[in-house]
Motif scaffolding. Structure first.
Motif, short mmCIF file in Angstrom:
data_model
loop_
_atom_site.label_atom_id
_atom_site.label_comp_id
_atom_site.label_asym_id
_atom_site.label_seq_id
_atom_site.Cartn_x
_atom_site.Cartn_y
_atom_site.Cartn_z
N GLY A 48 0.82 -1.21 0.00
CA GLY A 48 0.00 0.00 0.00
C GLY A 48 0.85 1.26 0.00
N PRO B 209 -0.16 7.38 2.55
CA PRO B 209 0.78 8.12 3.42
C PRO B 209 1.47 7.26 4.48
N SER B 210 0.74 6.33 5.10
CA SER B 210 1.38 5.53 6.15
C SER B 210 2.41 4.58 5.55
N GLU C 102 2.14 -1.42 -4.72
CA GLU C 102 0.92 -0.61 -4.82
C GLU C 102 0.13 -1.08 -6.04
N LYS C 103 -1.13 -1.38 -5.81
CA LYS C 103 -1.91 -1.94 -6.93
C LYS C 103 -2.34 -0.90 -7.95
N GLY D 189 -4.96 7.73 -0.45
CA GLY D 189 -6.01 8.71 -0.19
C GLY D 189 -5.49 10.10 0.12
N VAL E 36 -1.26 -7.43 -4.27
CA VAL E 36 -0.99 -8.59 -3.41
C VAL E 36 -2.30 -9.37 -3.31
N HIS F 63 -8.34 1.74 4.58
CA HIS F 63 -9.62 1.36 5.18
C HIS F 63 -9.92 -0.14 5.05
N THR G 9 -6.64 -4.93 3.70
CA THR G 9 -6.75 -6.09 2.81
C THR G 9 -5.92 -7.29 3.24
N MET H 134 -4.62 3.62 8.31
CA MET H 134 -6.06 3.39 8.48
C MET H 134 -6.34 1.91 8.73
N ARG I 39 -12.57 6.68 12.68
CA ARG I 39 -11.90 7.33 11.56
C ARG I 39 -11.71 8.81 11.91
N GLY J 220 -11.08 11.49 9.15
CA GLY J 220 -11.17 12.47 8.08
C GLY J 220 -9.79 12.94 7.65
C1 48H Z 1 -1.44 -3.60 -3.34
C2 48H Z 1 -3.05 -2.32 -2.30
C3 48H Z 1 -3.79 -3.48 -2.02
C4 48H Z 1 -3.28 -4.74 -2.47
C5 48H Z 1 -4.88 -1.79 -1.23
O1 48H Z 1 -5.86 4.27 1.73
P1 48H Z 1 -4.44 4.69 1.84
O2 48H Z 1 -4.13 6.11 1.60
O3 48H Z 1 -3.90 4.18 3.26
P2 48H Z 1 -3.24 4.91 4.55
O4 48H Z 1 -3.67 4.12 5.71
O5 48H Z 1 -1.80 5.11 4.36
O6 48H Z 1 -3.91 6.34 4.60
C6 48H Z 1 -5.27 6.47 4.85
C7 48H Z 1 -5.74 7.84 4.35
O7 48H Z 1 -5.49 7.97 2.96
C8 48H Z 1 -7.21 7.93 4.61
O8 48H Z 1 -7.98 7.35 3.85
C9 48H Z 1 -7.69 8.59 5.78
C10 48H Z 1 -6.79 9.32 6.70
N1 48H Z 1 -8.99 8.53 5.99
C11 48H Z 1 -9.73 9.01 7.10
C12 48H Z 1 -11.20 8.90 6.83
O9 48H Z 1 -11.96 9.22 7.78
O10 48H Z 1 -11.63 8.51 5.73
O11 48H Z 1 -3.57 3.84 0.82
C13 48H Z 1 -3.69 2.44 0.76
C14 48H Z 1 -3.11 1.96 -0.55
C15 48H Z 1 -3.95 2.38 -1.76
O12 48H Z 1 -3.16 3.13 -2.64
C16 48H Z 1 -4.40 1.05 -2.36
O13 48H Z 1 -4.46 1.08 -3.77
C17 48H Z 1 -3.33 0.09 -1.86
O14 48H Z 1 -3.07 0.55 -0.55
N2 48H Z 1 -3.75 -1.29 -1.79
N3 48H Z 1 -1.88 -2.37 -2.95
N4 48H Z 1 -2.10 -4.76 -3.12
N5 48H Z 1 -3.93 -5.89 -2.25
N6 48H Z 1 -4.93 -3.12 -1.35
#
Ligand code: 48H
Ligand code: FE2
Length: 254
Positions: A32, A35-36, A55-56, A63, A127, A171, A174, A219, A229, A231
């Protein structure tokens, strides 16, 4: 010099094949590129570990690109401002304790820092499973091209061996779900309501090894823990990535 199309093709194939072959075995696979995950990969690579981030999607950033409701700004609280500074991400203080950064700059500079530190990025790869053998640890990942998954083609995957996996899939958590579905002693409680203060204050504690060889951050950590969550405040994502990097580095050292 006359440009030759086939030399261009050979340059791409030869160098990427070499990198992919070299990264069939690594220290840490971060799944993934949000940011984290990028923060975790950057800090692990800065620590001298061999790190691959898978990263898929086509683009890295998860996000964070979209900021809040497509306004490309993120908010970071005091406690994580030092990480903005560490990665050279400019910010302004909107009100005491609320630092605002541009999401495009934040993604770009985190990604650049991870590249400079030596982390390798593998985008467009999903993955689809984990490797667990007799020792009961996650010791590898099963991967395939995302377009194969999207097209629903029956094409068998390839496998990567690693000493640690970080689930930074956001979120959906996976990878943790994959492990839980196999009947492992891992319960995914699912994400709770919006409550920024609570979600941000607990995320670092939820960042942990949830199954032997599998750490969870960002997340996904809150989703596994049944936590709220938050935001578009991103300090917790950076701090969680940092925490995962520290935990994994300590585990691999011991
Ligand atoms: C390869 C995959 C697979 C897979 C998923 O969602 P993300 O930005 O994750 P975080 O946790 O670093 O950041 C969360 C933040 O963006 C967010 O949504 C926040 C703060 N929300 C708060 C709220 O209230 O909504 O990134 C996860 C990444 C994505 O790019 C996916 O495409 C990737 O993981 N991914 N990559 N194989 N099986 N599953
Ligand atoms: Fe989100």
């Amino acid at each position: 010099m006359e440009l030759d199309e086939v030399t261009i093709s050979r340059a791409i194939l030869a160098t990427q094949m070499e990198t992919m072959t070299e990264y069939l075995e690594l220290d840490v696979a971060v799944v993934g590129g949000g940011p984290s995950g990028i923060t975790c990969a950057a800090l692990l690579a800065e620590n001298g570990l061999k790190v691959g981030l898978i990263e898929k999607k086509l683009s890295i950033g998860g996000g964070m690109w979209g900021g809040g409701m497509m306004f490309p700004r993120i908010v970071v609280q005091d406690g994580a401002k030092r990480l903005l500074d560490h990665f050279g991400i400019a910010s302004t203080e909107f009100e005491p304790g609320y630092h605002v950064a541009k999401s495009v700059e934040a993604v770009s500079k985190l990604t650049a820092a991870a590249c400079t530190a030596g982390a390798e990025f593998f985008n467009l790869i999903a993955v689809e499973d984990v490797v667990v053998k007799g020792d009961g640890r996650v010791s590898g990942l099963v991967v395939n091209w995302s377009p194969v998954e999207m097209a629903g083609l029956h094409v068998d995957p390839l496998t990567i061996r690693c000493r640690a996996v970080v689930d930074a899939t956001g979120h959906d958590a996976t990878i943790s779900h994959m492990v839980a579905r196999k009947g492992a002693d891992l319960t995914i409680k699912g994400e709770g309501y919006m409550w920024a203060e609570r979600a941000e204050s607990r995320i670092v504690d939820h960042t942990r090894e949830v199954f032997p060889g599998l750490w969870v951050c960002g997340m996904a950590a809150n989703a596994v823990a049944g936590e709220c969550r938050m935001g578009p405040i991103f300090g917790g994502m950076l701090l969680s990535g940092e925490r995962a990097a520290a935990l994994v580095a300590a585990a691999l050292r011991s």
